[in-house]
Design a protein around this motif. Structure first.
Motif, mmCIF file in Angstrom:
data_model
loop_
_atom_site.group_PDB
_atom_site.id
_atom_site.type_symbol
_atom_site.label_atom_id
_atom_site.label_comp_id
_atom_site.label_asym_id
_atom_site.label_seq_id
_atom_site.Cartn_x
_atom_site.Cartn_y
_atom_site.Cartn_z
ATOM 1 N N PHE A 81 0.853 -1.184 0.000
ATOM 2 C CA PHE A 81 0.000 0.000 0.000
ATOM 3 C C PHE A 81 0.889 1.235 0.000
ATOM 4 N N GLU A 82 0.292 2.373 -0.316
ATOM 5 C CA GLU A 82 1.033 3.628 -0.402
ATOM 6 C C GLU A 82 0.611 4.584 0.704
ATOM 7 N N LEU A 83 1.583 5.189 1.359
ATOM 8 C CA LEU A 83 1.327 6.304 2.266
ATOM 9 C C LEU A 83 1.487 7.564 1.430
ATOM 10 N N SER A 84 0.466 8.384 1.359
ATOM 11 C CA SER A 84 0.533 9.582 0.522
ATOM 12 C C SER A 84 0.228 10.821 1.363
ATOM 13 N N GLY A 85 0.376 11.984 0.754
ATOM 14 C CA GLY A 85 0.147 13.236 1.464
ATOM 15 C C GLY A 85 1.270 13.587 2.426
ATOM 16 N N LEU A 86 2.456 13.035 2.173
ATOM 17 C CA LEU A 86 3.608 13.269 3.046
ATOM 18 C C LEU A 86 4.325 14.561 2.669
ATOM 19 N N GLN A 87 5.145 15.072 3.572
ATOM 20 C CA GLN A 87 5.945 16.260 3.311
ATOM 21 C C GLN A 87 7.258 15.862 2.639
ATOM 22 N N ALA A 88 7.702 16.653 1.682
ATOM 23 C CA ALA A 88 8.950 16.361 0.969
ATOM 24 C C ALA A 88 10.157 16.525 1.886
ATOM 25 N N ASP A 89 11.189 15.743 1.618
ATOM 26 C CA ASP A 89 12.478 15.829 2.323
ATOM 27 C C ASP A 89 12.285 15.861 3.840
ATOM 28 N N THR A 90 11.490 14.906 4.343
ATOM 29 C CA THR A 90 11.123 14.889 5.758
ATOM 30 C C THR A 90 11.334 13.505 6.345
ATOM 31 N N LEU A 91 11.858 13.466 7.561
ATOM 32 C CA LEU A 91 12.047 12.218 8.286
ATOM 33 C C LEU A 91 10.742 11.853 8.991
ATOM 34 N N TYR A 92 10.287 10.618 8.785
ATOM 35 C CA TYR A 92 9.083 10.097 9.439
ATOM 36 C C TYR A 92 9.458 8.925 10.330
ATOM 37 N N TYR A 93 8.703 8.773 11.395
ATOM 38 C CA TYR A 93 8.828 7.639 12.308
ATOM 39 C C TYR A 93 7.583 6.778 12.129
ATOM 40 N N TYR A 94 7.763 5.461 12.175
ATOM 41 C CA TYR A 94 6.592 4.601 12.020
ATOM 42 C C TYR A 94 6.771 3.313 12.811
ATOM 43 N N ARG A 95 5.636 2.677 13.091
ATOM 44 C CA ARG A 95 5.656 1.358 13.703
ATOM 45 C C ARG A 95 4.385 0.620 13.306
ATOM 46 N N THR A 110 8.855 -2.598 16.776
ATOM 47 C CA THR A 110 9.890 -1.593 16.988
ATOM 48 C C THR A 110 9.644 -0.383 16.086
ATOM 49 N N GLU A 111 9.985 0.797 16.569
ATOM 50 C CA GLU A 111 9.879 2.007 15.756
ATOM 51 C C GLU A 111 10.972 2.008 14.692
ATOM 52 N N HIS A 112 10.602 2.436 13.492
ATOM 53 C CA HIS A 112 11.529 2.555 12.366
ATOM 54 C C HIS A 112 11.393 3.964 11.783
ATOM 55 N N THR A 113 12.241 4.297 10.834
ATOM 56 C CA THR A 113 12.164 5.604 10.185
ATOM 57 C C THR A 113 12.270 5.465 8.668
ATOM 58 N N PHE A 114 11.786 6.481 7.972
ATOM 59 C CA PHE A 114 12.018 6.637 6.536
ATOM 60 C C PHE A 114 12.045 8.122 6.227
ATOM 61 N N ARG A 115 12.609 8.475 5.109
ATOM 62 C CA ARG A 115 12.658 9.870 4.666
ATOM 63 C C ARG A 115 12.063 9.943 3.272
ATOM 64 N N THR A 116 11.249 10.952 3.063
ATOM 65 C CA THR A 116 10.725 11.177 1.722
ATOM 66 C C THR A 116 11.845 11.750 0.849
ATOM 67 N N GLN A 117 11.601 11.764 -0.442
ATOM 68 C CA GLN A 117 12.624 12.178 -1.403
ATOM 69 C C GLN A 117 13.195 13.544 -1.054
ATOM 70 N N ARG A 118 14.520 13.622 -1.113
ATOM 71 C CA ARG A 118 15.201 14.889 -0.820
ATOM 72 C C ARG A 118 15.028 15.858 -1.991
ATOM 73 N N ALA A 119 15.194 17.133 -1.701
ATOM 74 C CA ALA A 119 15.090 18.175 -2.722
ATOM 75 C C ALA A 119 16.256 18.063 -3.703
ATOM 76 N N PRO A 120 16.028 18.405 -4.972
ATOM 77 C CA PRO A 120 17.132 18.387 -5.938
ATOM 78 C C PRO A 120 18.293 19.244 -5.446
ATOM 79 N N GLY A 121 19.508 18.733 -5.575
ATOM 80 C CA GLY A 121 20.699 19.452 -5.151
ATOM 81 C C GLY A 121 21.082 19.217 -3.704
ATOM 82 N N SER A 122 20.261 18.479 -2.966
ATOM 83 C CA SER A 122 20.564 18.200 -1.557
ATOM 84 C C SER A 122 21.662 17.154 -1.428
ATOM 85 N N THR A 123 22.332 17.191 -0.303
ATOM 86 C CA THR A 123 23.324 16.172 0.032
ATOM 87 C C THR A 123 22.607 14.873 0.363
ATOM 88 N N PHE A 124 23.165 13.770 -0.092
ATOM 89 C CA PHE A 124 22.593 12.475 0.250
ATOM 90 C C PHE A 124 23.714 11.461 0.390
#
Length: 171
Positions: A81-95, A110-124
Motif C-alpha cells: 500500500f502507499e502512504l501519501s500526502g507526506l511532506q517532501a524531504d522529511t524524516l518520518y517515524y513509524y511502527r 519496533t519504531e523505524h524511520t524513513f525519509r521522503t525524497q530529498r530536494a534536488p541538489g541536496s546532500t545524500f
C-alpha cells in the motif's frame, strides 16, 4: 553543486542488511519500504501468520499523528500500500501495530524511520555492498567482517542502499 557523501563497500566477503530494524514482540515477518517520492512511499508488509494490522506514522519519535485503516494480513501473502500526502524531504517515524485472530490487544513492533525524497541538489548518502556468500562459512564468508560492515552501514544511515549480491537466495 550538491555534496555527495559515499562509502562504497565492495568487500567481496560481506553484505549489509538494514541494521537497527529488529522486530519486537511476536511479529514474524518483514516491512519493506520503497519508491519514495516527495509526497509518498510504498509499504510492503509480509507476515508468517494471519494478522490484523495498523501502520502508525508521524514526524516525532513515539508520536504517531497518522495511521492506516485496520487491514487484514494473510499469512505469507505480501500486502502493498502507499502512504501519501507526506511532506517532501522529511524524516518520518513509524511502527506496526498488529494482533492475531482472537487476540484482544494490539502489539507494537519496533519504531523505524524513513525519509521522503530529498530536494534536488541536496546532500545524500548511498552505499553499495558486494556479495556476502553466507552459505560458504569459513570459506568465502567472514562473520566479523560482515558484522563490521553492517555497523559501518548503519552508522552512515544511507538514503539509498544497494546490495549487488544474491544473499537472499540462500537455502
Amino acid at each position: 553543486m550538491p555534496k555527495i557523501i559515499t562509502r562504497v563497500v565492495l568487500i567481496m566477503l560481506c553484505a549489509v542488511v538494514f541494521a537497527g530494524h529488529a522486530e519486537a514482540q511476536q511479529f514474524s515477518g518483514s516491512i519493506v519500504l520503497g519508491r519514495p517520492t516527495g509526497h509518498s512511499i510504498t509499504v510492503s508488509v509480509l507476515a508468517s501468520n494471519d494478522l490484523q494490522m495498523v501502520l502508525e506514522y508521524g514526524l516525532s519519535s513515539g508520536a504517531y499523528s497518522n495511521q492506516t485503516a485496520v487491514t487484514n494480513l494473510t499469512a505469507n501473502q505480501p500486502l502493498e500500500f502507499e502512504l501519501s500526502g507526506l511532506q517532501a524531504d522529511t524524516l518520518y517515524y513509524y511502527r506496526l501495530q498488529y494482533k492475531g485472530a482472537g487476540d484482544p490487544d494490539y502489539l507494537a513492533d519496533t519504531e523505524h524511520t524513513f525519509r521522503t525524497q530529498r530536494a534536488p541538489g541536496s546532500t545524500f548518502i548511498f552505499s553499495i555492498h558486494g556479495d556476502t556468500h553466507p552459505e560458504r562459512a569459513n570459506n568465502m564468508f567472514n562473520a566479523s567482517l560482515y558484522t563490521n560492515t553492517l555497523t559501518l552501514a548503519a552508522a552512515d544511515k544511507p538514503d539509498f542502499y544497494m546490495l549487488i549480491g544474491d544473499d537472499f537466495s540462500v537455502d
